[in-house]
Enzyme design. Structure first.
Site, PDB file in Angstrom:
ATOM      1  N   CYS A   6      73.244  15.820  31.489  1.00 53.57           N
ATOM      2  CA  CYS A   6      72.120  16.604  31.992  1.00 53.57           C
ATOM      3  C   CYS A   6      72.246  16.855  33.479  1.00 53.57           C
ATOM      4  O   CYS A   6      73.170  16.395  34.131  1.00 53.57           O
ATOM      5  CB  CYS A   6      70.820  15.841  31.749  1.00 53.57           C
ATOM      6  SG  CYS A   6      70.648  15.238  30.082  1.00 53.57           S
ATOM      7  N   GLY A  34      72.816  21.752  31.157  1.00 53.57           N
ATOM      8  CA  GLY A  34      71.915  21.549  30.024  1.00 53.57           C
ATOM      9  C   GLY A  34      71.213  22.821  29.619  1.00 53.57           C
ATOM     10  O   GLY A  34      70.543  23.439  30.445  1.00 53.57           O
ATOM     11  N   ASN A 114      70.246  11.307  33.801  1.00 51.76           N
ATOM     12  CA  ASN A 114      71.531  11.855  33.370  1.00 51.76           C
ATOM     13  C   ASN A 114      72.480  10.689  33.096  1.00 51.76           C
ATOM     14  O   ASN A 114      72.777   9.922  34.013  1.00 51.76           O
ATOM     15  CB  ASN A 114      72.093  12.762  34.474  1.00 51.76           C
ATOM     16  CG  ASN A 114      73.517  13.213  34.217  1.00 51.76           C
ATOM     17  OD1 ASN A 114      74.251  13.505  35.137  1.00 51.76           O
ATOM     18  ND2 ASN A 114      73.935  13.261  32.978  1.00 51.76           N
ATOM     19  N   GLY A 115      72.942  10.563  31.863  1.00 47.98           N
ATOM     20  CA  GLY A 115      73.888   9.496  31.559  1.00 47.98           C
ATOM     21  C   GLY A 115      73.777   9.013  30.135  1.00 47.98           C
ATOM     22  O   GLY A 115      73.298   9.729  29.250  1.00 47.98           O
ATOM     23  N   TYR A 257      85.573  19.912  33.748  1.00 50.98           N
ATOM     24  CA  TYR A 257      84.716  20.616  32.809  1.00 50.98           C
ATOM     25  C   TYR A 257      83.294  20.862  33.271  1.00 50.98           C
ATOM     26  O   TYR A 257      82.813  21.987  33.278  1.00 50.98           O
ATOM     27  CB  TYR A 257      84.692  19.845  31.478  1.00 50.98           C
ATOM     28  CG  TYR A 257      83.923  20.555  30.392  1.00 50.98           C
ATOM     29  CD1 TYR A 257      84.497  21.620  29.702  1.00 50.98           C
ATOM     30  CD2 TYR A 257      82.632  20.178  30.057  1.00 50.98           C
ATOM     31  CE1 TYR A 257      83.797  22.294  28.723  1.00 50.98           C
ATOM     32  CE2 TYR A 257      81.927  20.844  29.076  1.00 50.98           C
ATOM     33  CZ  TYR A 257      82.506  21.894  28.402  1.00 50.98           C
ATOM     34  OH  TYR A 257      81.814  22.560  27.437  1.00 50.98           O
TER      35      TYR A 257
END
Ligand code: SF4
Length: 492
Positions: A6, A34, A114-115, A257
């Site tokens: 995210c 996201g 985020n994670g 990426y």
């Protein structure tokens, strides 16, 4: 269960300036992290929250007044989300959308995260003892409840407990019900988080990527350090390194990426790192370069590496593949059937440009192989004579337990096959991966400061290593976390 990849943003504005506008633009700049849902939480005599599904919407100038009234206050946090496994119905997506708010007695706590957490079984057990029924099945609620339950006399106290007890990757922004804004990053700094401010000091913000600061005309102060907490009190910003490890483990895959090319990681633009990836490939695979007529790239994450390869080799780079701007899903995050059809819709071959040519295709990574296979098929149908895949990220042989949607061995083509086997499976004439050493060198970081576990099998945390070592034979084609699926009781 849900894993997340995210983007987060948090801001505090002085002088009565509203937080909504910087929160909004901070998300727009990070929407690549996201597409599934987005949300805002602001503070003004209490919380105001808004979440919805899909991309962050376009908001016209005239509508801003309405949004500002809906989300008042000069402090807030925001979030874009990919829920990469678990319940995939619309109701669950909305329920799990962030920022999430939990109550702890009279106190409320909002967080955006985020994670991915690794010792999730232990955490769920602990949290379930005090909260009989969890409202969602996401890591976020567990983390929020554990944090809220341990805050005691200070925010830092709860964060230290999280850092000492929770294994995994987590970059968090949060808001307490007295309006205190805070942010922290796990002790290894696996996911990105940076801090910025306006020149006059009136606006201070934290963002997953620097592009969230740039778009708000904020200067980048630097990374939130691994194990560091940033606490925004009324007049000051206090930075505290709460837990210190003897290494870092920033996710190497961010460079290839996820991160935007104009973001800065560890002092370098992602763009320049990707260009170096391409140069490396040109130097290492000279024989194949000599046998090729043209370079193309899979837009857009491989474009910069293709340019580097072109610069290094002098071989022509053609924009032979084009991406449909409004098909927005990131393919490897989808289910297998969806992935192939999405890539089919998303990427088009420019007609006639490749007929009879020997083509080097630059790609950022090969995870399961199905999207690459679809593209190669398209290229062959359009007359490409030879297709050589040049891949910037090294061969992915191991799952990720830190928030990237590749959580089992058996879904990874690089686990089952070597380079020649992969080429055969996807219909390429050759597949050339970047070496781990070349990759690390291009990032400008030290090997000990990067996580490359999905390529080398050496995980930076203990439990993740145990899970990987013991779960190679767990066959799974779905998206659940391997250690939960197999009931591996590794946390005891
Ligand atoms: S295992 Fe791979 S994808 Fe996961 S955090 Fe490490 S480098 Fe990133």
């Amino acid at each position: 269960m849900l894993k997340e990849k995210c983007g987060v943003f948090g801001v505090r504005c002085a002088g009565g300036k509203g937080a909504f506008v910087p929160l909004y633009w901070g998300l727009v700049a990070q929407n690549h992290r996201g597409h599934e849902s987005y949300g805002f939480l602001t503070y003004s005599d209490g919380f105001k929250r808004y979440v919805d599904l899909g991309l962050v919407p376009r908001i016209e100038k005239e509508e801003l007044i309405r949004w500002n009234a809906l989300l008042p206050g000069s402090i807030g946090i925001s979030h874009v989300r990919y829920g990469t496994s678990g319940h995939r119905d619309v109701y669950s997506h909305l329920k799990d959308a962030q920022p999430m708010v939990v109550a702890n007695g009279k106190e409320k706590l909002g967080i955006a995260f985020n994670g991915n957490l690794v010792n999730i079984g232990w955490l769920r057990e602990i949290v379930s003892k005090t909260h009989m029924k969890l409202k969602t099945c996401s890591d976020t609620e567990l983390l929020a409840r554990y944090l809220a339950g341990n805050m005691g006399s200070s925010t830092a106290e709860g964060i230290v407990r999280c850092m000492n007890d929770i294994e995994g990757a987590y970059s968090v922004v949060g808001l307490r019900s007295d309006g205190e804004l805070f942010a922290f990053r796990d002790p290894l700094g696996i996911r990105p988080l940076c801090l910025g401010a306006s020149r006059d000091g009136a606006v201070t913000a934290v963002s997953s990527e620097t592009v969230g600061l740039d778009i708000n005309s904020l200067d980048v102060i630097g990374d939130v350090e691994p194990g560091e907490a940033v606490i925004f009190s009324k007049d000051s910003v206090e930075r505290q390194r709460l837990v210190k490890c003897n290494r870092r483990a920033f996710c190497g895959f961010e460079f290839s990426y996820f991160a935007r090319p104009d973001s800065i990681i560890n002092g370098r633009t992602v763009y320049s790192v990707r260009e170096e990836f391409g140069r490396n490939l040109g130097r290492r695979y000279q024989e194949i370069v000599r046998d090729a007529d043209v370079i193309i790239s899979i837009p857009e994450t491989a474009d910069d590496a293709a340019y580097g390869l072109h610069e290094e080799t002098g071989l022509r780079w053609e924009r032979g593949l084009r991406r449909h701007r409004y098909v927005t899903q990131r393919a490897f995050i989808l289910e297998s059937d969806d992935r192939s059809s999405t890539i089919d819709r998303k990427i088009n071959v420019v007609n006639g440009s490749l007929r009879g040519k020997r083509v080097i295709v630059v790609e950022d990574s090969i995870v399961r192989g199905d999207t690459t296979k679809t593209i190669i098929k398209k290229l062959r149908e359009r007359g490409a004579e030879k297709v050589y895949m040049f891949v910037t990220f090294p061969r992915i042989t191991h799952p990720c337990f830190y928030g990237i949607d590749m959580a089992t061995f058996t879904e990874l083509i690089g686990f089952s096959y070597d380079e020649a086997g992969i080429a055969k499976q996807i219909g390429a004439d050759a597949v050339c991966f970047q070496s781990i050493d070349d990759y690390v060198r291009a990032t400008g970081m030290q090997g000990k400061d990067l996580c490359m576990a999905c390529a080398c099998g050496k995980y930076p945390t203990e439990l993740a290593q145990k899970i990987a070592d013991r779960s190679r034979t767990v066959i799974s084609t779905d998206r659940n976390r391997i250690y939960e699926k197999a009931n591996l009781n590794l946390e005891a």
